[in-house]
Design a protein around this motif. Structure first.
Motif, PDB file in Angstrom:
ATOM      1  N   UNK A 158       6.557 -24.127  20.143  1.00 47.48           N
ATOM      2  CA  UNK A 158       5.150 -24.418  20.066  1.00 47.48           C
ATOM      3  C   UNK A 158       4.400 -23.439  20.962  1.00 47.48           C
ATOM      4  N   UNK A 159       3.325 -22.892  20.436  1.00 50.43           N
ATOM      5  CA  UNK A 159       2.502 -21.960  21.199  1.00 50.43           C
ATOM      6  C   UNK A 159       1.164 -22.618  21.491  1.00 50.43           C
ATOM      7  N   UNK A 160       0.821 -22.751  22.768  1.00 46.05           N
ATOM      8  CA  UNK A 160      -0.471 -23.299  23.181  1.00 46.05           C
ATOM      9  C   UNK A 160      -1.452 -22.142  23.296  1.00 46.05           C
ATOM     10  N   UNK A 161      -2.493 -22.173  22.464  1.00 46.33           N
ATOM     11  CA  UNK A 161      -3.409 -21.040  22.362  1.00 46.33           C
ATOM     12  C   UNK A 161      -4.798 -21.374  22.878  1.00 46.33           C
ATOM     13  N   UNK A 162      -5.429 -20.328  23.440  1.00 45.41           N
ATOM     14  CA  UNK A 162      -6.836 -20.427  23.819  1.00 45.41           C
ATOM     15  C   UNK A 162      -7.639 -19.393  23.023  1.00 45.41           C
ATOM     16  N   UNK A 163      -7.064 -18.957  21.889  1.00 46.06           N
ATOM     17  CA  UNK A 163      -7.713 -18.021  20.970  1.00 46.06           C
ATOM     18  C   UNK A 163      -8.012 -16.664  21.607  1.00 46.06           C
ATOM     19  N   UNK A 164      -7.154 -16.202  22.462  1.00 47.92           N
ATOM     20  CA  UNK A 164      -7.311 -14.918  23.134  1.00 47.92           C
ATOM     21  C   UNK A 164      -6.462 -13.889  22.390  1.00 47.92           C
ATOM     22  N   UNK A 165      -6.882 -12.653  22.384  1.00 47.50           N
ATOM     23  CA  UNK A 165      -6.115 -11.595  21.730  1.00 47.50           C
ATOM     24  C   UNK A 165      -4.697 -11.518  22.309  1.00 47.50           C
ATOM     25  N   UNK A 166      -4.559 -11.835  23.596  1.00 45.58           N
ATOM     26  CA  UNK A 166      -3.230 -11.834  24.221  1.00 45.58           C
ATOM     27  C   UNK A 166      -2.304 -12.849  23.563  1.00 45.58           C
ATOM     28  N   UNK A 167      -2.866 -13.914  22.990  1.00 39.26           N
ATOM     29  CA  UNK A 167      -2.045 -14.901  22.287  1.00 39.26           C
ATOM     30  C   UNK A 167      -1.386 -14.272  21.065  1.00 39.26           C
ATOM     31  N   UNK A 168      -2.133 -13.490  20.333  1.00 37.73           N
ATOM     32  CA  UNK A 168      -1.565 -12.829  19.155  1.00 37.73           C
ATOM     33  C   UNK A 168      -0.486 -11.845  19.579  1.00 37.73           C
ATOM     34  N   UNK A 169      -0.742 -11.094  20.633  1.00 43.74           N
ATOM     35  CA  UNK A 169       0.258 -10.150  21.132  1.00 43.74           C
ATOM     36  C   UNK A 169       1.531 -10.878  21.554  1.00 43.74           C
ATOM     37  N   UNK A 170       1.389 -12.016  22.232  1.00 48.56           N
ATOM     38  CA  UNK A 170       2.559 -12.786  22.668  1.00 48.56           C
ATOM     39  C   UNK A 170       3.318 -13.344  21.462  1.00 48.56           C
ATOM     40  N   UNK A 171       2.588 -13.865  20.486  1.00 49.01           N
ATOM     41  CA  UNK A 171       3.239 -14.397  19.286  1.00 49.01           C
ATOM     42  C   UNK A 171       4.022 -13.296  18.577  1.00 49.01           C
ATOM     43  N   UNK A 172       3.448 -12.115  18.519  1.00 49.56           N
ATOM     44  CA  UNK A 172       4.155 -11.009  17.876  1.00 49.56           C
ATOM     45  C   UNK A 172       5.415 -10.624  18.661  1.00 49.56           C
ATOM     46  N   UNK A 173       5.398 -10.783  19.963  1.00 51.59           N
ATOM     47  CA  UNK A 173       6.580 -10.478  20.775  1.00 51.59           C
ATOM     48  C   UNK A 173       7.705 -11.475  20.524  1.00 51.59           C
ATOM     49  N   UNK A 179     -12.870 -24.348  13.510  1.00 47.49           N
ATOM     50  CA  UNK A 179     -13.342 -23.098  12.915  1.00 47.49           C
ATOM     51  C   UNK A 179     -12.725 -21.904  13.641  1.00 47.49           C
ATOM     52  N   UNK A 180     -12.671 -21.964  14.961  1.00 51.25           N
ATOM     53  CA  UNK A 180     -12.056 -20.895  15.746  1.00 51.25           C
ATOM     54  C   UNK A 180     -10.572 -20.758  15.417  1.00 51.25           C
ATOM     55  N   UNK A 181      -9.894 -21.890  15.196  1.00 58.27           N
ATOM     56  CA  UNK A 181      -8.474 -21.847  14.847  1.00 58.27           C
ATOM     57  C   UNK A 181      -8.284 -21.135  13.508  1.00 58.27           C
ATOM     58  N   UNK A 182      -9.147 -21.415  12.538  1.00 59.71           N
ATOM     59  CA  UNK A 182      -9.040 -20.731  11.249  1.00 59.71           C
ATOM     60  C   UNK A 182      -9.196 -19.214  11.423  1.00 59.71           C
ATOM     61  N   UNK A 183     -10.158 -18.804  12.240  1.00 61.53           N
ATOM     62  CA  UNK A 183     -10.348 -17.373  12.502  1.00 61.53           C
ATOM     63  C   UNK A 183      -9.132 -16.779  13.212  1.00 61.53           C
ATOM     64  N   UNK A 184      -8.589 -17.523  14.167  1.00 60.02           N
ATOM     65  CA  UNK A 184      -7.413 -17.072  14.907  1.00 60.02           C
ATOM     66  C   UNK A 184      -6.231 -16.876  13.954  1.00 60.02           C
ATOM     67  N   UNK A 185      -6.002 -17.847  13.082  1.00 58.07           N
ATOM     68  CA  UNK A 185      -4.884 -17.750  12.138  1.00 58.07           C
ATOM     69  C   UNK A 185      -5.107 -16.583  11.182  1.00 58.07           C
ATOM     70  N   UNK A 186      -6.335 -16.386  10.737  1.00 64.17           N
ATOM     71  CA  UNK A 186      -6.641 -15.237   9.877  1.00 64.17           C
ATOM     72  C   UNK A 186      -6.307 -13.931  10.588  1.00 64.17           C
TER      73      UNK A 186
END
Length: 135
Positions: free
Chosen positions: A1-16, A46-53
């Motif tokens: 499970x990944x706890x996100x605050x919708x930061x670009x670093x979250x996407x980078x971490x998920x990709x790692x 709404x922010x989560x949808x943008x984050x997932x996109x």
């Protein structure tokens, strides 16, 4: 499970962690706790949808489950949801803090480190000035 605050670093971490996720054919539960029981839930969804996109621009991995949780006890709500999901690993990103920030600011990460029974992986990121969110 990944706890996100919708930061670009979250996407980078998920990709790692994607090679590990794909190795075990795991589900990635991406969770955001609003920090407020009611008023910000609609905005957070709404922010989560943008984050997932935005995440989908980086990976085609299909087993990603986004969830927005209304609540004020962010560490407790994260841990509670991780227990419900039967998560094997809890992952989050946190910005590196100055000494004064570590002394005076509440830390979700520190609360989870001190209390969770679920293995925890933390990615640290550094920010020049204000954090840059993806939207």
């Amino acid at each position: 499970m990944y706890a996100s605050d919708f930061h670009m670093a979250d996407i980078e971490a998920i990709m790692q962690i994607m090679p590990l996720v794909m190795l075990f054919n795991a589900t990635i539960d991406i969770v955001h706790v609003t920090g407020d029981a009611t008023s910000s839930e609609t905005v957070a969804k709404a922010d989560m949808r943008l984050f997932i996109d935005k995440l989908r621009e980086h990976t085609s991995y299909a087993d990603i489950v986004p969830t927005v949780l209304p609540g004020k006890d962010i560490p407790g709500d994260i841990e509670g949801y991780a227990s419900i999901c039967r998560s094997d690993l809890l992952i989050l990103s946190t910005k590196r803090k100055t000494m004064l920030e570590r002394i005076f600011e509440q830390s979700v990460t520190q609360a989870l480190v001190n209390h969770t029974k679920i293995p925890l992986m933390v990615f640290h990121y550094e920010v020049q000035g204000e954090p840059v969110y993806i939207f």
